[in-house]
Write an enzyme that holds these catalytic residues in place. Sequence first.
Site, PDB file in Angstrom:
ATOM      1  N   GLU A 140       0.839  -1.200   0.000  1.00 48.64           N
ATOM      2  CA  GLU A 140       0.000   0.000   0.000  1.00 48.64           C
ATOM      3  C   GLU A 140       0.880   1.258   0.000  1.00 48.64           C
ATOM      4  O   GLU A 140       1.334   1.682  -1.052  1.00 48.64           O
ATOM      5  CB  GLU A 140      -1.009  -0.068   1.153  1.00 48.64           C
ATOM      6  CG  GLU A 140      -1.952  -1.259   0.907  1.00 48.64           C
ATOM      7  CD  GLU A 140      -3.161  -1.352   1.807  1.00 48.64           C
ATOM      8  OE1 GLU A 140      -3.137  -0.824   2.931  1.00 48.64           O
ATOM      9  OE2 GLU A 140      -4.153  -1.970   1.369  1.00 48.64           O
TER      10      GLU A 140
HETATM   11  C1  HEC Z   1      -3.196   0.882  -1.883  1.00 54.16           C
HETATM   12  C2  HEC Z   1      -4.575   1.199  -1.601  1.00 54.16           C
HETATM   13  C3  HEC Z   1      -4.927   1.702  -0.216  1.00 54.16           C
HETATM   14  C4  HEC Z   1      -4.409   2.780   0.460  1.00 54.16           C
HETATM   15  C5  HEC Z   1      -3.284   3.700   0.041  1.00 54.16           C
HETATM   16  C6  HEC Z   1      -5.173   2.898   1.678  1.00 54.16           C
HETATM   17  N1  HEC Z   1      -6.125   1.921   1.734  1.00 54.16           N
HETATM   18 FE1  HEC Z   1      -7.581   1.734   3.100  1.00 54.16          FE
HETATM   19  N2  HEC Z   1      -8.032  -0.081   2.373  1.00 54.16           N
HETATM   20  C7  HEC Z   1      -7.504  -0.647   1.236  1.00 54.16           C
HETATM   21  C8  HEC Z   1      -7.883  -2.044   1.174  1.00 54.16           C
HETATM   22  C9  HEC Z   1      -7.501  -3.022   0.078  1.00 54.16           C
HETATM   23  C10 HEC Z   1      -8.660  -2.292   2.320  1.00 54.16           C
HETATM   24  C11 HEC Z   1      -9.225  -3.658   2.742  1.00 54.16           C
HETATM   25  C12 HEC Z   1      -8.054  -4.435   3.301  1.00 54.16           C
HETATM   26  C13 HEC Z   1      -8.409  -5.564   4.224  1.00 54.16           C
HETATM   27  O1  HEC Z   1      -9.565  -5.726   4.599  1.00 54.16           O
HETATM   28  O2  HEC Z   1      -7.480  -6.298   4.616  1.00 54.16           O
HETATM   29  C14 HEC Z   1      -8.751  -1.025   3.039  1.00 54.16           C
HETATM   30  C15 HEC Z   1      -9.527  -0.823   4.194  1.00 54.16           C
HETATM   31  C16 HEC Z   1      -9.730   0.422   4.769  1.00 54.16           C
HETATM   32  C17 HEC Z   1     -10.740   0.727   5.750  1.00 54.16           C
HETATM   33  C18 HEC Z   1     -11.752  -0.244   6.328  1.00 54.16           C
HETATM   34  C19 HEC Z   1     -13.117  -0.035   5.752  1.00 54.16           C
HETATM   35  C20 HEC Z   1     -14.014  -1.221   5.975  1.00 54.16           C
HETATM   36  O3  HEC Z   1     -15.043  -1.320   5.300  1.00 54.16           O
HETATM   37  O4  HEC Z   1     -13.703  -2.082   6.798  1.00 54.16           O
HETATM   38  C21 HEC Z   1     -10.597   2.056   6.081  1.00 54.16           C
HETATM   39  C22 HEC Z   1     -11.420   2.862   7.068  1.00 54.16           C
HETATM   40  C23 HEC Z   1      -9.471   2.552   5.316  1.00 54.16           C
HETATM   41  N3  HEC Z   1      -8.994   1.544   4.517  1.00 54.16           N
HETATM   42  C24 HEC Z   1      -8.928   3.816   5.435  1.00 54.16           C
HETATM   43  C25 HEC Z   1      -7.680   4.151   4.917  1.00 54.16           C
HETATM   44  C26 HEC Z   1      -6.878   5.289   5.339  1.00 54.16           C
HETATM   45  C27 HEC Z   1      -7.254   6.271   6.412  1.00 54.16           C
HETATM   46  C28 HEC Z   1      -5.747   5.290   4.563  1.00 54.16           C
HETATM   47  C29 HEC Z   1      -4.557   6.220   4.637  1.00 54.16           C
HETATM   48  C30 HEC Z   1      -3.850   6.232   5.913  1.00 54.16           C
HETATM   49  C31 HEC Z   1      -5.857   4.155   3.653  1.00 54.16           C
HETATM   50  N4  HEC Z   1      -7.017   3.477   3.935  1.00 54.16           N
HETATM   51  C32 HEC Z   1      -4.951   3.858   2.650  1.00 54.16           C
HETATM   52  C33 HEC Z   1      -6.726   0.016   0.313  1.00 54.16           C
HETATM   53  C34 HEC Z   1      -5.978   1.151   0.607  1.00 54.16           C
END
Ligand code: HEC
Length: 338
Positions: A140
């Site tokens: 990520e």
């Molecule tokens: C490269 C793409 C990527 C980036 C950059 C990223 N995310 Fe995500 N995010 C994801 C993915 C894929 C998941 C699901 C992963 C899992 O469940 O293991 C996720 C899950 C989440 C969730 C959970 C939502 C749920 O429905 O459970 C939140 C809130 C979230 N991210 C916020 C953030 C925040 C705040 C940042 C920056 C600090 C961030 N993400 C950076 C891809 C990304």
Amino acid sequence: MIKKMILGMGLVSVTMAASLMQEAKNAGLVAIPESQSALLKLIDDPRNPITKEKTELGKMLFFEPRLSKSGLISCNTCHNLATGGDDGLAAAVGHKWTQNPHHLGSPTVYNAVFFEKQFWDGRAADVEAQAQGPILAAPEMAATKEHVVKTVTSMPEYVSRFKAAYGKNVKIDYKKIADTIGNFERTLVTPAPFDDYLNGNKDALTKAQKRGLKTFMDKGCATCHTGIALGGSMNMLGLTAKYKYANIGDFKGDANGMVKVATLRNITQTAPYFHNGMMPTLQSAIIEMGRIQLGAKISEKEAKSIETFLTSLEGRKPMIVYPNLPNETPTTPKQNIK
Ligand code: HEC
Ligand code: HEC
């Protein structure tokens, strides 16, 4: 006689309208409150109370690509607030164009504050705890805690904003930075016509959306997609049949095989669907849900009707002004795309 019948029919349809709203409430569907103070009670966390200083700073950090190793990827890259809070990909893409190794898609960040747990397997308790994950994850943002703290503290504007948000003795550590992003995320709620309806405006839904709501409840969708998020709790996936793309990616849910019930808010904006993004359309997702979660054959017509109801969950997004981020200084870590 005829007049009496028509009058009588009018009465029946009025009571039906009232009882559909009641039925929805009885099914556990909950509106985002209209009153700002009632809403604040729901979204605020006394351990990290919402303030203007924190949410503005958290917004800057949400859009801050220099938290990532490459200096190119911010939270908004994958959770694009302009496109429903996700990226439109089946599996997320991060540092060095790496696809999520488990073939997991990015869920929307809108209304995440309402979820009982965060991530598809529910491994984080709240948005603050969740925010600590992606910044360090190699596929990520691929950063280290040191990189993040050094980046933030190298820019005087950030330091003064942290002082304004938390007091002049604030210790700007990795947790505080994640907490601040979480504080901003708490404000990302999107009231929709469906909320206006549950809040008492009978005309907020079209006739077709009301029929869709009825189908949605009659089929049993609201047993899992319930509460204020129409989702957000953990449940089994594949109760009555195996999800047909279960073998794309190695995701198996949490230790008990439980998977996060995805929110249906803004669902019209967050295709493709399911944790591995293998269902391309809402219609296909609805029919597959019926088959694997309810043992029900949902016809195309019924799916269409449910889909029409789901359009009433497309919410009004908070107005977000794209932030101007502070200038780098000689001590700001260099961007590294390797
Ligand atoms: C490269 C793409 C990527 C980036 C950059 C990223 N995310 Fe995500 N995010 C994801 C993915 C894929 C998941 C699901 C992963 C899992 O469940 O293991 C996720 C899950 C989440 C969730 C959970 C939502 C749920 O429905 O459970 C939140 C809130 C979230 N991210 C916020 C953030 C925040 C705040 C940042 C920056 C600090 C961030 N993400 C950076 C891809 C990304
Ligand atoms: C037994 C609980 C349960 C029932 C009943 C259920 N769902 Fe789901 N639903 C889930 C879970 C769990 C997921 C997450 C699937 C995944 O991660 O692959 C989900 C995902 C979805 C998605 C995809 C969301 C996304 O963002 O990818 C849609 C759309 C959906 N459900 C609609 C429905 C509809 C419509 C019904 C009724 C026909 C229904 N669901 C019945 C538990 C349920």
